[in-house]
Design a protein around this motif. Structure first.
Motif, PDB file in Angstrom:
ATOM      1  N   ARG A 383     -18.627  14.367  36.973  1.00 36.61           N
ATOM      2  CA  ARG A 383     -17.476  14.013  37.810  1.00 36.61           C
ATOM      3  C   ARG A 383     -17.041  12.570  37.561  1.00 36.61           C
ATOM      4  O   ARG A 383     -15.850  12.281  37.466  1.00 36.61           O
ATOM      5  CB  ARG A 383     -17.853  14.220  39.283  1.00 36.61           C
ATOM      6  N   ALA A 384     -18.016  11.669  37.461  1.00 34.51           N
ATOM      7  CA  ALA A 384     -17.685  10.258  37.240  1.00 34.51           C
ATOM      8  C   ALA A 384     -16.986  10.065  35.894  1.00 34.51           C
ATOM      9  O   ALA A 384     -16.038   9.280  35.787  1.00 34.51           O
ATOM     10  CB  ALA A 384     -18.947   9.407  37.313  1.00 34.51           C
ATOM     11  N   ALA A 385     -17.439  10.777  34.868  1.00 32.55           N
ATOM     12  CA  ALA A 385     -16.800  10.664  33.549  1.00 32.55           C
ATOM     13  C   ALA A 385     -15.350  11.148  33.625  1.00 32.55           C
ATOM     14  O   ALA A 385     -14.448  10.546  33.033  1.00 32.55           O
ATOM     15  CB  ALA A 385     -17.579  11.472  32.516  1.00 32.55           C
ATOM     16  N   PHE A 386     -15.124  12.240  34.354  1.00 28.77           N
ATOM     17  CA  PHE A 386     -13.767  12.744  34.540  1.00 28.77           C
ATOM     18  C   PHE A 386     -12.892  11.716  35.252  1.00 28.77           C
ATOM     19  O   PHE A 386     -11.753  11.434  34.830  1.00 28.77           O
ATOM     20  CB  PHE A 386     -13.807  14.047  35.351  1.00 28.77           C
ATOM     21  N   GLN A 387     -13.394  11.155  36.329  1.00 33.49           N
ATOM     22  CA  GLN A 387     -12.593  10.211  37.119  1.00 33.49           C
ATOM     23  C   GLN A 387     -12.267   8.951  36.328  1.00 33.49           C
ATOM     24  O   GLN A 387     -11.142   8.446  36.395  1.00 33.49           O
ATOM     25  CB  GLN A 387     -13.324   9.871  38.412  1.00 33.49           C
ATOM     26  N   ARG A 388     -13.212   8.447  35.572  1.00 29.51           N
ATOM     27  CA  ARG A 388     -12.937   7.245  34.778  1.00 29.51           C
ATOM     28  C   ARG A 388     -11.884   7.527  33.701  1.00 29.51           C
ATOM     29  O   ARG A 388     -11.004   6.697  33.451  1.00 29.51           O
ATOM     30  CB  ARG A 388     -14.232   6.739  34.137  1.00 29.51           C
ATOM     31  N   LEU A 390      -9.551   9.792  33.846  1.00 28.97           N
ATOM     32  CA  LEU A 390      -8.262   9.971  34.510  1.00 28.97           C
ATOM     33  C   LEU A 390      -7.639   8.619  34.865  1.00 28.97           C
ATOM     34  O   LEU A 390      -6.428   8.417  34.682  1.00 28.97           O
ATOM     35  CB  LEU A 390      -8.419  10.816  35.755  1.00 28.97           C
ATOM     36  N   ILE A 391      -8.426   7.702  35.363  1.00 32.30           N
ATOM     37  CA  ILE A 391      -7.920   6.373  35.703  1.00 32.30           C
ATOM     38  C   ILE A 391      -7.340   5.705  34.446  1.00 32.30           C
ATOM     39  O   ILE A 391      -6.274   5.084  34.500  1.00 32.30           O
ATOM     40  CB  ILE A 391      -9.037   5.510  36.318  1.00 32.30           C
TER      41      ILE A 391
END
Length: 398
Positions: A383-388, A390-391
């Motif tokens: 999830r963290a890899a996805f969010q970073r 996306l940002i």
């Protein structure tokens, strides 16, 4: 630079036989945080992969409203319901929530009718019409695409082919297909930046819209699967199929392959193709809708997950691998990005014969399979890899 940190997410990794918690904070730059953000999603009726992507996006923007065609709160988690949710006029039509696909011709108008007010940044999560939202003047729009208007492009025959719908519905769909595809292409011009959930979908975006899309693979909730021990996995002796019983999932292939070979198969899920579950042989078991709490053990005890459909991405193969189990997959679509020759067996034709051959090959593959390698591969899709990622895609729009 002032930053905002999302709520703490804990990831478990196994070190020297122990489980260690590693915090992976995600920070949002002030240039994004100060914007008025609106989120758009096709519909909030079931809790599946697309909705979990929306949840990961919404976590970054806790004050953002969510605009959608249909909304049924009973199947939505508190993380989604904490947002202000604005639904379209179609949501008020009696019976629309259970027969929402019948309203496909009206969806473009309904999504365009949603008023995003003074939004400065719009993020759409789209597999149908969400990317066609009318964006306020001066606002920027990033569209995360699960599939371009799935029902009218590559999945048309899966939903409206012979035997898949009544002849009046099929005739109406054929008549409307060029109109809806034209609308889909025209509204792509209102998107400032496309992001695809896989290279497979990025190629479709290039073919349909003549636009470039960067790829960010969806997040997978790995923690509850990686928390399980890898010792003794696969001892249930059954093969597993999981997911909505939609036509393109092709679970019928797995059922027929199990019938021919006598192998034990368990099927979890429900949906419009539930007719596949009629007259099952004794060694094929229909589980119905599987509770989230039961999934980790179900994966862990399976010999392998069978993945016979063409998915735009596909989360279940990663959940299986995070549980230390291999995958038998049709070699097309997102499976080519989530399964490797070390973590599964591929079959090249979407036929019962090809799948039965793959099952025979699996017996030899299983002897050399390493559960730890499968888990390590799946652990890249956090999830963290996805969010970073996306940002990083949003920053050029600020």
């Amino acid at each position: 630079m002032r930053t905002f940190t999302t709520r703490r997410r804990v990831h478990r990794t196994r070190v020297g036989g122990r489980v260690s918690n590693v915090e992976a904070p995600v920070t949002i730059p002030e240039s994004l945080r100060r914007l008025r953000v609106s989120l758009v999603h096709d519909w909030l009726l079931t809790w599946r992969g697309g909705e979990k992507v929306l949840e990961a996006i919404a976590e970054l923007f806790p004050a953002a409203p969510i605009y959608t065609l249909f909304h049924d709160p009973k199947d939505m988690p508190a993380s989604i319901e904490a947002h202000r949710i604005v639904s379209s006029v179609l949501n008020r039509v009696p019976g629309a929530k259970t027969r929402h696909r019948h309203f496909l011709p009206l969806m473009p108008g309904a999504i365009r009718g949603l008023d995003l007010g003074d939004a400065e940044l719009v993020i759409s999560s789209s597999h149908c019409v969400a990317k066609g939202i009318r964006v306020p003047k001066g606002a920027r729009h990033l569209s995360y695409v699960h599939a371009p208007l799935r029902y009218m492009w590559d999945r048309f025959d899966d939903y409206f082919g012979p035997g898949k719908a009544s002849w009046p519905v099929r005739a109406a769909a054929r008549a409307l297909r060029p109109v809806l595809r034209g609308w889909d292409v025209v509204t792509s011009t209102s998107v400032d930046r496309f992001v695809a959930n896989s290279a497979h979908v990025a190629r479709q975006i290039e073919q349909r819209y003549h636009r470039v899309a960067h790829v960010i693979h969806p997040p997978v909730e790995l923690e509850r699967f990686t928390a399980q021990s890898l010792e003794g996995t696969g001892e249930g002796g059954y093969f597993l199929c999981l997911g909505a019983l939609a036509p393109y999932k092709r679970i019928d292939l797995a059922i027929e392959a199990a019938r021919r070979t006598g192998r034990e198969l368990w099927i979890g899920g429900s949906g419009q193709s539930s007719s596949w579950l009629r007259d099952l042989p004794p060694h094929v078991k229909a589980l119905g809708q599987v509770r989230d709490d039961d999934l980790p053990g179900l994966y862990r005890n399976a010999r392998a997950l069978i993945f016979p459909g063409v998915e735009d991405f596909g989360i279940t193969p990663l959940e299986a691998q995070a549980s230390g189990r291999p995958v038998i997959a049709f070699a097309e679509g997102g499976a080519l990005e989530t399964v490797t020759p070390d973590t599964g067996v591929f079959f090249a034709e979407q036929t019962v014969n090809a799948l039965t051959t793959a099952l025979a090959q699996f017996d030899a593959f299983e002897a050399g399979f390493e559960p730890a390698a499968a888990r390590a591969h799946a652990s890249r899709f956090t999830r963290a890899a996805f969010q970073r990622a996306l940002i990083a895609e949003l920053l050029p729009l600020t």
